[in-house]
Design an enzyme around this catalytic site. Structure first.
Site, PDB file in Angstrom:
ATOM      1  N   ASP A  74       1.680  19.726  12.531  1.00 49.75           N
ATOM      2  CA  ASP A  74       1.748  18.775  11.427  1.00 49.75           C
ATOM      3  C   ASP A  74       1.349  19.492  10.131  1.00 49.75           C
ATOM      4  O   ASP A  74       0.610  20.472  10.154  1.00 49.75           O
ATOM      5  CB  ASP A  74       0.792  17.619  11.713  1.00 49.75           C
ATOM      6  CG  ASP A  74       1.008  16.429  10.789  1.00 49.75           C
ATOM      7  OD1 ASP A  74       1.654  15.465  11.220  1.00 49.75           O
ATOM      8  OD2 ASP A  74       0.521  16.472   9.643  1.00 49.75           O
ATOM      9  N   ASP A  81       6.153  16.177   9.454  1.00 47.84           N
ATOM     10  CA  ASP A  81       6.106  16.360   8.009  1.00 47.84           C
ATOM     11  C   ASP A  81       6.011  17.824   7.591  1.00 47.84           C
ATOM     12  O   ASP A  81       5.955  18.130   6.394  1.00 47.84           O
ATOM     13  CB  ASP A  81       4.963  15.566   7.386  1.00 47.84           C
ATOM     14  CG  ASP A  81       3.646  15.744   8.114  1.00 47.84           C
ATOM     15  OD1 ASP A  81       3.569  16.634   8.981  1.00 47.84           O
ATOM     16  OD2 ASP A  81       2.694  14.987   7.840  1.00 47.84           O
ATOM     17  N   ASP A 120       0.871  -1.185   0.000  1.00 48.93           N
ATOM     18  CA  ASP A 120       0.000   0.000   0.000  1.00 48.93           C
ATOM     19  C   ASP A 120       0.904   1.230   0.000  1.00 48.93           C
ATOM     20  O   ASP A 120       1.368   1.658   1.054  1.00 48.93           O
ATOM     21  CB  ASP A 120      -0.911   0.005   1.227  1.00 48.93           C
ATOM     22  CG  ASP A 120      -1.934   1.133   1.190  1.00 48.93           C
ATOM     23  OD1 ASP A 120      -1.742   2.076   0.410  1.00 48.93           O
ATOM     24  OD2 ASP A 120      -2.915   1.076   1.956  1.00 48.93           O
ATOM     25  N   HIS A 147      -0.553  18.322   7.909  1.00 53.77           N
ATOM     26  CA  HIS A 147      -1.947  17.983   7.623  1.00 53.77           C
ATOM     27  C   HIS A 147      -2.845  18.514   8.740  1.00 53.77           C
ATOM     28  O   HIS A 147      -2.454  18.533   9.910  1.00 53.77           O
ATOM     29  CB  HIS A 147      -2.137  16.465   7.513  1.00 53.77           C
ATOM     30  CG  HIS A 147      -1.321  15.826   6.434  1.00 53.77           C
ATOM     31  ND1 HIS A 147      -0.064  15.310   6.663  1.00 53.77           N
ATOM     32  CD2 HIS A 147      -1.583  15.621   5.114  1.00 53.77           C
ATOM     33  CE1 HIS A 147       0.418  14.808   5.532  1.00 53.77           C
ATOM     34  NE2 HIS A 147      -0.486  14.991   4.580  1.00 53.77           N
ATOM     35  N   HIS A 150      -5.733  12.738  13.610  1.00 52.58           N
ATOM     36  CA  HIS A 150      -6.821  12.573  12.639  1.00 52.58           C
ATOM     37  C   HIS A 150      -7.950  11.686  13.176  1.00 52.58           C
ATOM     38  O   HIS A 150      -9.054  11.698  12.636  1.00 52.58           O
ATOM     39  CB  HIS A 150      -6.297  11.958  11.338  1.00 52.58           C
ATOM     40  CG  HIS A 150      -5.276  12.780  10.630  1.00 52.58           C
ATOM     41  ND1 HIS A 150      -5.509  14.082  10.240  1.00 52.58           N
ATOM     42  CD2 HIS A 150      -3.997  12.495  10.242  1.00 52.58           C
ATOM     43  CE1 HIS A 150      -4.429  14.561   9.641  1.00 52.58           C
ATOM     44  NE2 HIS A 150      -3.501  13.624   9.631  1.00 52.58           N
TER      45      HIS A 150
END
Length: 543
Positions: free
Chosen positions: A172, A274, A20, A174, A135
């Site tokens: 982050d 990130d 994946d 995101h 998340h």
């Protein structure tokens, strides 16, 4: 009172069992590499090391539904095909027979860290955890996240320790929509997230990740999203490739003014890596050292932060890490001798900061000697911040090696690039605007290797304001700050200055009051005159 490091090697057990490409980056090396780097820099050995425990089902239930917890518990007995099929029901998630155990350890690590800080066992700490959590939602895994570590830690701090104001900072790349959903109607939690957004085209591609999502109900105004949009014509500095100056500017102009007014009792950081340079998906340019400065800045509006998350590929050493000496103790030294003694030790690297008192009549002369001594004994770039009626020392040169900033004096002449005077604001908001929108941008642009903070006679600062100024200025100079006060200063001022020079958080500024219009006008005038020369003033302007 040091720094805790919470970790458990079992959190490396979960790994991807099938192909994946989207999920393969969430691997055990995210933890082992960070731990190795901590050890290489000698930081691991200096921390109080705690072994993570598993969170209980009751603790998981602070955020997650019983049905969701039971579902995850059942994955321990599933085979690879069953795990793959269940994983496909979520967005960017893979499950492993060890996922439930690892995720409970990740939550438990955050809870241990919160308990250690709030009971006074440590001043701050870092939890190295996986899987991540920001998340994850009440009944949904999402984006590698299984249980929402930081959200559960915040709920735990509220219920077990009775906290009423918690700041969560999510840096982050995101958007941490899981944290936002959990607290969007809760005014006791201020949630701040910066993230790539691309006008909704960057994962998780949610409308509620935009800047106009500010909470709802009683929590209206307590959610703060700062989306990065490439090619945004309205705000051109919000884009991919954000660097150190952009991140610091976001803190100075957006986060910190809100944080000071909110006055948190605890700061939690969802420290995804990130958003640092080198991440192929984030595409940002901020260096690891920048995050050390951001962490330092977060110490000022509240308790030094608890970082519950995975750090970046390398770690910059925060300014508070080196030895210090807050006050010269040898009674045989003269006032001037104390100044030179401490400056010598700071410049030689034996201590990182210091403070000395001087008789009021000799304040100007002592400051001039300190300036000359610093410039002639190793300081390549000297920032001198004077508060009150102090003249510019004759020893300051005009060769760009020093910057003179006088707070509390309004001069008729236009400011020069290296000689700036600003009136002392009378309100808390005015003082914060001066510090965050002028003093710190100038300091970070100048990049001094030594800062002299001189509090002159009748300087007009309250003790918490003086302490905050000294604490903030430790960042740009890597902790090398020398404070000079007059002998008539109160013992309380000496105490709070000594504490912040020792790396402690400054005391609360007290009730917040808006900046007076005349203070704002004077500040904007100075910024406009100085902006062509100083890069940090060019990054963003306050509105």
């Amino acid at each position: 009172m040091g720094t805790a490091l919470v970790y458990h090697e079992d959190m490396t057990a979960t790994r991807l069992l099938w192909d994946d490409p989207e999920c393969e980056i969430e691997c055990p090396e995210r933890l082992t590499t960070a731990l190795e780097r901590l050890q290489q820099h000698g930081l691991k050995q200096r921390c109080l090391q705690l072994i993570a425990r598993e969170a209980s089902e009751a603790e998981l239930g602070l955020v997650h539904s019983p049905e969701y917890v039971a579902l995850l518990q059942g994955t321990q007995a599933l085979g690879t095909r069953e795990l793959q099929a269940l994983s496909k029901e979520y967005d960017a998630v893979y499950l492993h027979p060890s996922t439930f155990h690892c995720a409970r350890l990740a939550v438990g690590a955050a809870l241990q860290l919160v308990d250690a800080v709030l009971t006074g066992a440590v001043r701050n700490g870092l939890a190295l955890v996986r899987p991540p959590g920001h998340h994850s939602q009440r009944a949904t895994a999402n984006g590698f996240c299984v249980f929402n570590n930081v959200a559960i830690a915040a709920k735990h701090a509220q219920q077990k320790h009775g906290l009423r104001r918690i700041l969560i900072v999510d840096w982050d790349v995101h958007h941490g929509q899981g944290i936002q959903y959990i607290f969007e109607d809760d005014p006791s939690v201020l949630y701040f997230s910066w993230h790539r957004y691309e006008h909704g085209h960057f994962w998780p591609c949610l409308r509620e990740s935009d800047a106009d999502a500010v909470g709802r109900g009683r929590g209206l105004g307590f959610t703060v999203n700062l989306p990065w949009n490439q090619g945004c014509s309205d705000v051109p500095w919000l884009q991919v490739g954000m660097g150190n100056a952009d991140y610091v500017a976001a803190f100075l102009h957006v986060l910190l003014p809100l944080a000071f007014e909110f006055d948190p009792e605890l700061v939690l950081v969802s420290a995804g890596f990130d958003s640092a340079i080198g991440d192929p998906e984030g595409q940002m340019l901020a260096t690891p050292e920048c995050f050390a400065h951001l962490t330092h800045l977060l110490q000022c509006p509240g308790i030094p932060p608890v970082c519950a998350g995975s750090p970046g590929p390398s770690l910059g050493e925060p300014p508070a890490a080196r030895p210090h000496e807050a006050l010269a103790q040898d009674g045989a030294l003269t006032a001037l001798g104390k100044v030179l003694y401490l400056l010598d030790r700071i410049l030689d690297g034996q201590v990182s900061s210091g403070m000395a008192a001087t008789p009021v009549p000799a304040a100007a002369a002592t400051l001039d000697v300190a300036v000359r001594y610093g410039l002639s004994h190793g300081a390549q770039r000297l920032l001198c911040v004077a508060v009150g009626q102090l003249d510019r020392p004759p020893g300051l040169t005009d060769d760009g090696r020093n910057l003179w900033l006088n707070i509390g004096v309004e001069e008729a002449a236009a400011p020069s690039m290296f000689h700036v005077s600003v009136p002392l604001p009378v309100t808390t908001g005015g003082f914060l605007s001066c510090a965050l929108a002028l003093v710190l941008p100038l300091a970070y642009s100048f990049q001094p290797d030594l800062v002299l903070v001189a509090l002159g006679p009748a300087h007009g600062l309250r003790d918490p304001q003086a302490a905050l100024l000294a604490a903030l200025l430790r960042g740009p100079a890597g902790g090398r700050v020398f404070a000079l006060v007059d002998e008539e200063s109160t013992p309380q001022l000496a105490t709070v200055l000594a504490r912040v020079l020792n790396g402690e958080a400054p005391p609360s500024l007290g009730p917040f009051s808006m900046a007076a219009p005349e203070d704002t006008q004077a500040l904007m005038y100075l910024r406009g005159r100085l902006e062509p020369r100083w890069k940090m003033l060019q990054v963003a302007a306050p509105h």
